[in-house]
Design an enzyme around this catalytic site. Structure first.
Site, PDB file in Angstrom:
ATOM      1  N   CYS A 116      -9.293  -7.413  -1.009  1.00 60.61           N
ATOM      2  CA  CYS A 116      -8.682  -6.132  -0.651  1.00 60.61           C
ATOM      3  C   CYS A 116      -7.197  -6.248  -0.320  1.00 60.61           C
ATOM      4  O   CYS A 116      -6.512  -5.240  -0.210  1.00 60.61           O
ATOM      5  CB  CYS A 116      -9.449  -5.486   0.493  1.00 60.61           C
ATOM      6  SG  CYS A 116     -11.090  -4.998  -0.038  1.00 60.61           S
ATOM      7  N   HIS A 256      -4.904  -0.122   3.410  1.00 65.67           N
ATOM      8  CA  HIS A 256      -6.063  -0.370   2.557  1.00 65.67           C
ATOM      9  C   HIS A 256      -7.202   0.520   3.053  1.00 65.67           C
ATOM     10  O   HIS A 256      -7.412   0.667   4.260  1.00 65.67           O
ATOM     11  CB  HIS A 256      -6.458  -1.844   2.632  1.00 65.67           C
ATOM     12  CG  HIS A 256      -7.789  -2.111   2.007  1.00 65.67           C
ATOM     13  ND1 HIS A 256      -8.051  -1.772   0.692  1.00 65.67           N
ATOM     14  CD2 HIS A 256      -8.937  -2.643   2.506  1.00 65.67           C
ATOM     15  CE1 HIS A 256      -9.307  -2.099   0.421  1.00 65.67           C
ATOM     16  NE2 HIS A 256      -9.858  -2.624   1.495  1.00 65.67           N
ATOM     17  N   ASN A 286     -13.757   2.466  -1.194  1.00 63.87           N
ATOM     18  CA  ASN A 286     -12.944   1.252  -1.208  1.00 63.87           C
ATOM     19  C   ASN A 286     -12.859   0.736  -2.657  1.00 63.87           C
ATOM     20  O   ASN A 286     -13.842   0.227  -3.183  1.00 63.87           O
ATOM     21  CB  ASN A 286     -13.585   0.204  -0.289  1.00 63.87           C
ATOM     22  CG  ASN A 286     -12.781  -1.079  -0.221  1.00 63.87           C
ATOM     23  OD1 ASN A 286     -11.835  -1.274  -0.986  1.00 63.87           O
ATOM     24  ND2 ASN A 286     -13.161  -1.963   0.685  1.00 63.87           N
TER      25      ASN A 286
END
Ligand code: ACO
Length: 334
Positions: A116, A256, A286
């Site tokens: 990520c 993020h 996500n």
């Protein structure tokens, strides 16, 4: 003359059309829309359903949008960096495929694996090639087809992830705009909390790795959550302190998008109110390396030259970091 910095001069993105809603997930696993929304902030995600299309397809679409908006051809690109944990295959690098797709015949390229934090690490790396004067145009792409490694029988992970891609073009700027500072961190001591065990040199693909479901993403949610809250908030606060920034100086936090509660904690630590936080987790979930450039794409029209942005991420590895960017243009065009 001011030092040469790497300015983001164009943003592009791609999202598949198919949506996977919380209601859809209720039919797949024992979960509820209410649990997902309150624990994560997610309502739906996009899924690239066509099995013949992979990460390079989405990355190419995002890159093509960048070229179109900037009015340049692929031949002008010097370097293509693709941040991803779902490359089309181990090798060749997805960046090679994307470069070929967009006609970047003069470019070299490579993939960057930092889960990520992938886009953040790729942006930091790409910026160095501009700052050093080696390259004039660097394409930094974050793209992930998370649906290809998500186990849709595991309610603890399948609710979190979606597919997508975002891309930015980096060019030299001597007027004080662009990437001003960056902090990057890794700590492999807890690698097993967030990983995909199968298919690599430790556990090559076999009947056993399939039986054990080692070709799916594995996450121990609570320890990752704990580390993410601390890691992302710490690093965001650190970059502000290093650059004498207060919450009032920040136009947007670009976090993020893993969990609304992690983002909320980071914003509070920075002294930034939620109206100054880019948030699209509700719509896309996500998307791993794509979350930050997808935020930039969604908010591009609201941004003005000189806006201070802090990009922050935390992911598998563990990897985490923050980048301070002074935005280089108004609205949707340079
Ligand atoms: N629906 C309903 N109940 C669920 C679900 C679900 N989808 N998933 C878990 N539960 C249950 C659990 O079984 C548990 O039940 P129990 O109390 O009876 O044992 C309960 O809900 C609480 O589970 P937790 O795992 O403690 O829930 P938590 O509040 O930690 O939320 C989550 C889980 C959303 C995964 C959170 O831990 C998180 O966001 N972690 C960090 C994610 C992250 O930042 N990852 C890094 C980036 S990803 C990357 O790098 C690829």
């Amino acid at each position: 003359m001011e030092q040469v910095r790497a300015a983001i001069t164009t943003v592009g993105h791609f999202l598949p059309e198919d949506r996977l809603t919380n209601a859809d997930l209720e039919t797949l696993v024992d979960t509820s829309d209410e649990w997902i929304r309150t624990r994560t902030g997610i309502r739906e995600r996009r899924i690239l359903k066509d099995p013949a299309k992979a990460t390079s397809y989405m990355a190419t679409k995002a890159a093509e949008e960048v070229l179109r908006k900037r009015g340049i051809s692929g031949e002008e690109i010097d370097l293509v960096i693709v941040a991803t944990v779902t490359p089309d295959m181990f090798f060749p690098a997805t960046a090679c495929i994307v470069a070929a797709n967009i006609g970047a015949v003069n470019a070299w390229g490579y993939d960057l694996s930092a889960a990520c934090s992938g886009f953040l690490f790729a942006l930091s790396t790409g910026a160095r090639f501009i700052e050093s004067g080696k390259h004039k145009k660097v394409l930094v792409i974050g793209a992930d087809k998370m649906s290809s490694i998500v186990d849709y029988t595991d309610r603890t992970t399948c609710i979190l992830f979606g597919d997508g891609a975002g891309a930015v073009l980096l060019e030299a700027d001597s007027d004080g705009y662009g990437v001003i500072d960056s902090i990057e961190r890794t700590d492999g001591s807890q690698w097993a909390a967030l990983c995909m065990l199968g298919g690599g040199s430790l556990n090559p693909s076999s009947a056993l790795t399939i039986e054990k479901k080692w070709h799916f993403l594995h996450q121990e949610g609570p320890p990752v959550f704990k580390a993410a809250v601390k890691g992302m908030a710490d690093v965001a606060a650190e970059i502000m302190e290093k650059n004498n920034l207060t919450g009032d100086d920040i136009r947007y936090l670009v976090p993020h998008q893993a969990n609304l509660r992690i983002i909320d904690a980071t914003a509070r630590r920075m002294g930034v109110t939620m109206d100054k936080v880019m948030l699209n987790i509700e719509r896309y979930g996500n998307t791993t390396a794509a979350t930050i450039p997808l935020c930039l794409a969604d908010w591009e029209k609201d941004l003005n030259k000189g806006d201070n942005l802090v990009l922050a991420a935390f992911g598998g590895g563990f990897t985490w970091g923050a980048i301070y960017v002074k935005w280089a243009y108004d609205g949707e065009g340079v």
